[in-house]
Design a protein around this motif. Structure first.
Motif, PDB file in Angstrom:
ATOM      1  N   GLU A  91       0.866  -1.175   0.000  1.00 17.30           N
ATOM      2  CA  GLU A  91       0.000   0.000   0.000  1.00 17.30           C
ATOM      3  C   GLU A  91       0.901   1.222   0.000  1.00 17.30           C
ATOM      4  N   TRP A  92       0.870   1.958  -1.089  1.00 18.88           N
ATOM      5  CA  TRP A  92       1.694   3.165  -1.186  1.00 18.88           C
ATOM      6  C   TRP A  92       0.786   4.331  -0.844  1.00 18.88           C
ATOM      7  N   ARG A  93       0.837   4.706   0.421  1.00 14.03           N
ATOM      8  CA  ARG A  93      -0.010   5.793   0.903  1.00 14.03           C
ATOM      9  C   ARG A  93       0.625   7.134   0.562  1.00 14.03           C
ATOM     10  N   ASP A  94      -0.215   8.140   0.370  1.00  7.82           N
ATOM     11  CA  ASP A  94       0.255   9.468  -0.041  1.00  7.82           C
ATOM     12  C   ASP A  94       1.163   9.360  -1.269  1.00  7.82           C
ATOM     13  N   HIS A  95       0.772   8.492  -2.187  1.00 11.36           N
ATOM     14  CA  HIS A  95       1.610   8.260  -3.366  1.00 11.36           C
ATOM     15  C   HIS A  95       1.768   9.513  -4.223  1.00 11.36           C
ATOM     16  N   ALA A  96       0.800  10.422  -4.173  1.00 16.84           N
ATOM     17  CA  ALA A  96       0.913  11.647  -4.975  1.00 16.84           C
ATOM     18  C   ALA A  96       2.110  12.483  -4.520  1.00 16.84           C
ATOM     19  N   LEU A  97       2.399  12.466  -3.220  1.00 18.99           N
ATOM     20  CA  LEU A  97       3.588  13.179  -2.716  1.00 18.99           C
ATOM     21  C   LEU A  97       4.856  12.529  -3.257  1.00 18.99           C
ATOM     22  N   SER A  98       4.866  11.204  -3.278  1.00 18.15           N
ATOM     23  CA  SER A  98       6.019  10.485  -3.830  1.00 18.15           C
ATOM     24  C   SER A  98       6.165  10.746  -5.319  1.00 18.15           C
ATOM     25  N   ALA A  99       5.035  10.792  -6.019  1.00 21.23           N
ATOM     26  CA  ALA A  99       5.088  11.032  -7.469  1.00 21.23           C
ATOM     27  C   ALA A  99       5.754  12.372  -7.761  1.00 21.23           C
ATOM     28  N   ARG A 100       5.457  13.371  -6.956  1.00 20.13           N
ATOM     29  CA  ARG A 100       6.105  14.687  -7.144  1.00 20.13           C
ATOM     30  C   ARG A 100       7.593  14.613  -6.789  1.00 20.13           C
ATOM     31  N   ALA A 101       7.902  13.966  -5.679  1.00 19.10           N
ATOM     32  CA  ALA A 101       9.299  13.882  -5.232  1.00 19.10           C
ATOM     33  C   ALA A 101      10.146  13.046  -6.185  1.00 19.10           C
ATOM     34  N   LEU A 102       9.529  12.094  -6.852  1.00 21.46           N
ATOM     35  CA  LEU A 102      10.244  11.199  -7.771  1.00 21.46           C
ATOM     36  C   LEU A 102       9.903  11.519  -9.225  1.00 21.46           C
ATOM     37  N   GLY A 103       9.624  12.791  -9.472  1.00 22.60           N
ATOM     38  CA  GLY A 103       9.254  13.254 -10.797  1.00 22.60           C
ATOM     39  C   GLY A 103      10.462  13.503 -11.687  1.00 22.60           C
ATOM     40  N   HIS A 104      10.253  14.332 -12.692  1.00 24.69           N
ATOM     41  CA  HIS A 104      11.308  14.571 -13.684  1.00 24.69           C
ATOM     42  C   HIS A 104      12.560  15.218 -13.089  1.00 24.69           C
ATOM     43  N   GLU A 105      12.396  16.092 -12.108  1.00 24.62           N
ATOM     44  CA  GLU A 105      13.580  16.735 -11.506  1.00 24.62           C
ATOM     45  C   GLU A 105      14.481  15.703 -10.822  1.00 24.62           C
ATOM     46  N   GLU A 106      13.889  14.839 -10.004  1.00 24.99           N
ATOM     47  CA  GLU A 106      14.677  13.797  -9.327  1.00 24.99           C
ATOM     48  C   GLU A 106      15.191  12.774 -10.339  1.00 24.99           C
ATOM     49  N   THR A 107      14.419  12.488 -11.355  1.00 29.25           N
ATOM     50  CA  THR A 107      14.861  11.574 -12.404  1.00 29.25           C
ATOM     51  C   THR A 107      16.116  12.142 -13.077  1.00 29.25           C
ATOM     52  N   ALA A 108      16.096  13.432 -13.404  1.00 27.23           N
ATOM     53  CA  ALA A 108      17.263  14.067 -14.018  1.00 27.23           C
ATOM     54  C   ALA A 108      18.461  14.045 -13.074  1.00 27.23           C
ATOM     55  N   ARG A 109      18.227  14.290 -11.800  1.00 29.00           N
ATOM     56  CA  ARG A 109      19.331  14.272 -10.812  1.00 29.00           C
ATOM     57  C   ARG A 109      19.997  12.897 -10.773  1.00 29.00           C
ATOM     58  N   GLN A 110      19.185  11.858 -10.765  1.00 27.69           N
ATOM     59  CA  GLN A 110      19.737  10.500 -10.726  1.00 27.69           C
ATOM     60  C   GLN A 110      20.440  10.142 -12.038  1.00 27.69           C
ATOM     61  N   LEU A 111      19.885  10.575 -13.148  1.00 27.28           N
ATOM     62  CA  LEU A 111      20.535  10.308 -14.436  1.00 27.28           C
ATOM     63  C   LEU A 111      21.878  11.019 -14.539  1.00 27.28           C
ATOM     64  N   ARG A 112      21.961  12.244 -14.018  1.00 29.81           N
ATOM     65  CA  ARG A 112      23.251  12.964 -13.995  1.00 29.81           C
ATOM     66  C   ARG A 112      24.285  12.164 -13.221  1.00 29.81           C
ATOM     67  N   ARG A 113      23.876  11.632 -12.081  1.00 29.20           N
ATOM     68  CA  ARG A 113      24.792  10.827 -11.255  1.00 29.20           C
ATOM     69  C   ARG A 113      25.236   9.579 -12.013  1.00 29.20           C
ATOM     70  N   SER A 114      24.309   8.941 -12.714  1.00 29.66           N
ATOM     71  CA  SER A 114      24.626   7.727 -13.465  1.00 29.66           C
ATOM     72  C   SER A 114      25.543   8.022 -14.643  1.00 29.66           C
ATOM     73  N   LEU A 115      25.351   9.170 -15.246  1.00 30.38           N
ATOM     74  CA  LEU A 115      26.143   9.547 -16.421  1.00 30.38           C
ATOM     75  C   LEU A 115      27.634   9.575 -16.096  1.00 30.38           C
ATOM     76  N   ASP A 116      27.970  10.060 -14.916  1.00 33.04           N
ATOM     77  CA  ASP A 116      29.374  10.140 -14.519  1.00 33.04           C
ATOM     78  C   ASP A 116      30.019   8.758 -14.359  1.00 33.04           C
ATOM     79  N   ARG A 117      29.225   7.764 -14.003  1.00 31.55           N
ATOM     80  CA  ARG A 117      29.759   6.424 -13.741  1.00 31.55           C
ATOM     81  C   ARG A 117      29.527   5.458 -14.897  1.00 31.55           C
ATOM     82  N   ALA A 118      28.803   5.881 -15.903  1.00 30.36           N
ATOM     83  CA  ALA A 118      28.391   4.973 -16.984  1.00 30.36           C
ATOM     84  C   ALA A 118      29.561   4.589 -17.884  1.00 30.36           C
ATOM     85  N   HIS A 119      29.437   3.405 -18.436  1.00 32.84           N
ATOM     86  CA  HIS A 119      30.397   2.962 -19.438  1.00 32.84           C
ATOM     87  C   HIS A 119      30.261   3.896 -20.644  1.00 32.84           C
TER      88      HIS A 119
END
Length: 128
Positions: A59-87
């Motif tokens: 049960e993912w309660r208050d999922h709308a809050l998570s959806a905002r926190a894990l939206g495009h901004e956080e997705t971009a932040r994580q992709l930036r981190r991955s880019l530095d370590r990627a093959h």
């Protein structure tokens, strides 16, 4: 008897917090239930705290809050981190995904997590 694990969406302020929240939901304080998408999918197949018979629900309660926190901004932040370590052979694809996230397009981390929880686990996901 079905076991229910509660993901407290109000505590999910980024991807790192998601891993903490789901780990604690399944295995108690300091618990582990994956730290990346592949590990989460593996954990959903059993042996990491969930019932062996697959009779469980998230049960993912208050999922709308998570959806905002894990939206495009956080997705971009994580992709930036991955880019530095990627093959080097994977950097162009990651750069394209990063550009999409920065433009507010493409799948978000929230959407990817929901897909894994729905498709890789024998349990049920309820978004509340």
């Amino acid at each position: 008897m079905t076991v229910t694990y509660v993901i407290d969406g109000s505590r999910v302020t980024g991807l790192e917090q998601f891993w903490e929240v789901i780990g604690e939901a399944v295995n108690g304080p300091g618990g582990y239930f994956g730290r990346n998408f592949d590990a989460l999918a593996d954990c959903l197949h059993g042996g990491m705290g969930t019932p062996d018979d697959g009779d469980f629900v998230f049960e993912w309660r208050d999922h709308a809050l998570s959806a905002r926190a894990l939206g495009h901004e956080e997705t971009a932040r994580q992709l930036r981190r991955s880019l530095d370590r990627a093959h080097p052979s994977n950097r162009a694809a990651l750069r394209r995904r990063l550009d999409e996230a920065l433009a507010g397009r493409g799948p978000t981390l929230f959407e990817q997590l929901v897909e894994i929880l729905r498709n890789d686990g024998p349990g049920v996901l309820r978004l509340l």
